[in-house]
Design a protein around this motif. Structure first.
Motif, PDB file in Angstrom:
ATOM      1  N   ALA A   8       0.829  -1.201   0.000  1.00  0.00           N
ATOM      2  CA  ALA A   8       0.000   0.000   0.000  1.00  0.00           C
ATOM      3  C   ALA A   8       0.870   1.261   0.000  1.00  0.00           C
ATOM      4  CB  ALA A   8      -0.931   0.002   1.208  1.00  0.00           C
ATOM      5  N   PHE A   9       1.944   1.272   0.792  1.00  0.00           N
ATOM      6  CA  PHE A   9       2.836   2.428   0.793  1.00  0.00           C
ATOM      7  C   PHE A   9       3.492   2.630  -0.570  1.00  0.00           C
ATOM      8  CE2 PHE A   9       3.280   2.125   5.578  1.00  0.00           C
ATOM      9  CZ  PHE A   9       2.628   3.325   5.814  1.00  0.00           C
ATOM     10  N   ILE A  10       3.899   1.548  -1.205  1.00  0.00           N
ATOM     11  CA  ILE A  10       4.504   1.653  -2.532  1.00  0.00           C
ATOM     12  C   ILE A  10       3.489   2.180  -3.542  1.00  0.00           C
ATOM     13  CG2 ILE A  10       5.467   0.292  -4.433  1.00  0.00           C
ATOM     14  CD1 ILE A  10       6.844  -1.418  -2.263  1.00  0.00           C
ATOM     15  N   ALA A  11       2.237   1.717  -3.448  1.00  0.00           N
ATOM     16  CA  ALA A  11       1.190   2.198  -4.352  1.00  0.00           C
ATOM     17  C   ALA A  11       0.891   3.679  -4.119  1.00  0.00           C
ATOM     18  CB  ALA A  11      -0.076   1.364  -4.186  1.00  0.00           C
ATOM     19  N   LEU A  43      -4.185  11.897  -7.785  1.00  0.00           N
ATOM     20  CA  LEU A  43      -4.239  12.353  -6.392  1.00  0.00           C
ATOM     21  C   LEU A  43      -5.436  11.756  -5.660  1.00  0.00           C
ATOM     22  CD1 LEU A  43      -3.167  16.069  -6.808  1.00  0.00           C
ATOM     23  CD2 LEU A  43      -1.845  14.194  -5.819  1.00  0.00           C
ATOM     24  N   ALA A  44      -6.557  11.584  -6.356  1.00  0.00           N
ATOM     25  CA  ALA A  44      -7.730  10.958  -5.745  1.00  0.00           C
ATOM     26  C   ALA A  44      -7.438   9.494  -5.407  1.00  0.00           C
ATOM     27  CB  ALA A  44      -8.931  11.059  -6.673  1.00  0.00           C
ATOM     28  N   VAL A  45      -6.705   8.813  -6.265  1.00  0.00           N
ATOM     29  CA  VAL A  45      -6.305   7.427  -5.984  1.00  0.00           C
ATOM     30  C   VAL A  45      -5.404   7.387  -4.762  1.00  0.00           C
ATOM     31  CG1 VAL A  45      -4.917   5.494  -6.857  1.00  0.00           C
ATOM     32  CG2 VAL A  45      -6.618   6.585  -8.326  1.00  0.00           C
ATOM     33  N   ARG A  46      -4.490   8.344  -4.652  1.00  0.00           N
ATOM     34  CA  ARG A  46      -3.594   8.386  -3.493  1.00  0.00           C
ATOM     35  C   ARG A  46      -4.377   8.576  -2.199  1.00  0.00           C
ATOM     36  NH1 ARG A  46      -1.615  11.745   0.081  1.00  0.00           N
ATOM     37  NH2 ARG A  46      -2.660  13.503  -0.869  1.00  0.00           N
ATOM     38  N   VAL A  47      -5.341   9.485  -2.214  1.00  0.00           N
ATOM     39  CA  VAL A  47      -6.149   9.721  -1.015  1.00  0.00           C
ATOM     40  C   VAL A  47      -6.952   8.469  -0.668  1.00  0.00           C
ATOM     41  CG1 VAL A  47      -8.083  11.058  -0.099  1.00  0.00           C
ATOM     42  CG2 VAL A  47      -6.231  12.207  -1.292  1.00  0.00           C
ATOM     43  N   GLY A  48      -7.530   7.836  -1.680  1.00  0.00           N
ATOM     44  CA  GLY A  48      -8.297   6.622  -1.439  1.00  0.00           C
ATOM     45  C   GLY A  48      -7.442   5.495  -0.874  1.00  0.00           C
ATOM     46  N   LEU A  49      -6.238   5.322  -1.404  1.00  0.00           N
ATOM     47  CA  LEU A  49      -5.335   4.293  -0.884  1.00  0.00           C
ATOM     48  C   LEU A  49      -4.905   4.603   0.545  1.00  0.00           C
ATOM     49  CD1 LEU A  49      -3.061   3.604  -3.975  1.00  0.00           C
ATOM     50  CD2 LEU A  49      -4.715   2.043  -2.953  1.00  0.00           C
ATOM     51  N   SER A  50      -4.697   5.869   0.854  1.00  0.00           N
ATOM     52  CA  SER A  50      -4.301   6.252   2.215  1.00  0.00           C
ATOM     53  C   SER A  50      -5.416   5.958   3.212  1.00  0.00           C
ATOM     54  CB  SER A  50      -3.939   7.733   2.269  1.00  0.00           C
ATOM     55  OG  SER A  50      -2.845   8.005   1.444  1.00  0.00           O
ATOM     56  N   ILE A  51      -6.644   6.272   2.829  1.00  0.00           N
ATOM     57  CA  ILE A  51      -7.786   5.999   3.707  1.00  0.00           C
ATOM     58  C   ILE A  51      -7.965   4.489   3.887  1.00  0.00           C
ATOM     59  CG2 ILE A  51     -10.305   6.164   3.876  1.00  0.00           C
ATOM     60  CD1 ILE A  51     -10.036   8.943   2.577  1.00  0.00           C
ATOM     61  N   LEU A  52      -7.833   3.736   2.791  1.00  0.00           N
ATOM     62  CA  LEU A  52      -7.957   2.281   2.867  1.00  0.00           C
ATOM     63  C   LEU A  52      -6.878   1.688   3.768  1.00  0.00           C
ATOM     64  CD1 LEU A  52      -9.371  -0.292   1.807  1.00  0.00           C
ATOM     65  CD2 LEU A  52      -7.659  -0.300  -0.008  1.00  0.00           C
ATOM     66  N   LEU A  53      -5.655   2.164   3.656  1.00  0.00           N
ATOM     67  CA  LEU A  53      -4.570   1.674   4.507  1.00  0.00           C
ATOM     68  C   LEU A  53      -4.853   1.977   5.974  1.00  0.00           C
ATOM     69  CD1 LEU A  53      -1.772   0.408   4.859  1.00  0.00           C
ATOM     70  CD2 LEU A  53      -0.809   2.684   4.504  1.00  0.00           C
TER      71      LEU A  53
END
Length: 75
Positions: A8-11, A43-53
């Motif tokens: 997740a961090f790499i993504a 950037l929206a994908v990054r925010v979504g991945l951060s929330i999911l993590l």
């Protein structure tokens, strides 16, 4: 669980790099066509991945898969 967090961090970093790439290209595609929404999507994908993590770490802690370490509370 730690492998999931690493992936997740790499993504997240990859998505941030993609947003930087699209920002530096000025919203233009390799064909020269203007597509301004690529950076916003990255950037929206990054925010979504951060929330999911964050949610996965919180759920893993509540279910007992993850245990906090470090300074004990009250010391």
């Amino acid at each position: 669980m730690s492998y999931f967090a690493l992936v997740a961090f790499i993504a997240i970093i990859g998505s941030l790099g993609a947003a930087l790439y699209f920002m530096l290209r000025g919203g233009q595609d390799a064909d020269g066509k203007t597509r301004p929404n690529h950076m916003a999507r990255a950037l929206a994908v990054r925010v979504g991945l951060s929330i999911l993590l964050f949610l996965c770490i919180l759920i893993g802690w509540k279910l007992g898969y993850l245990h906090p370490t470090g300074i004990p509370a009250g010391k």
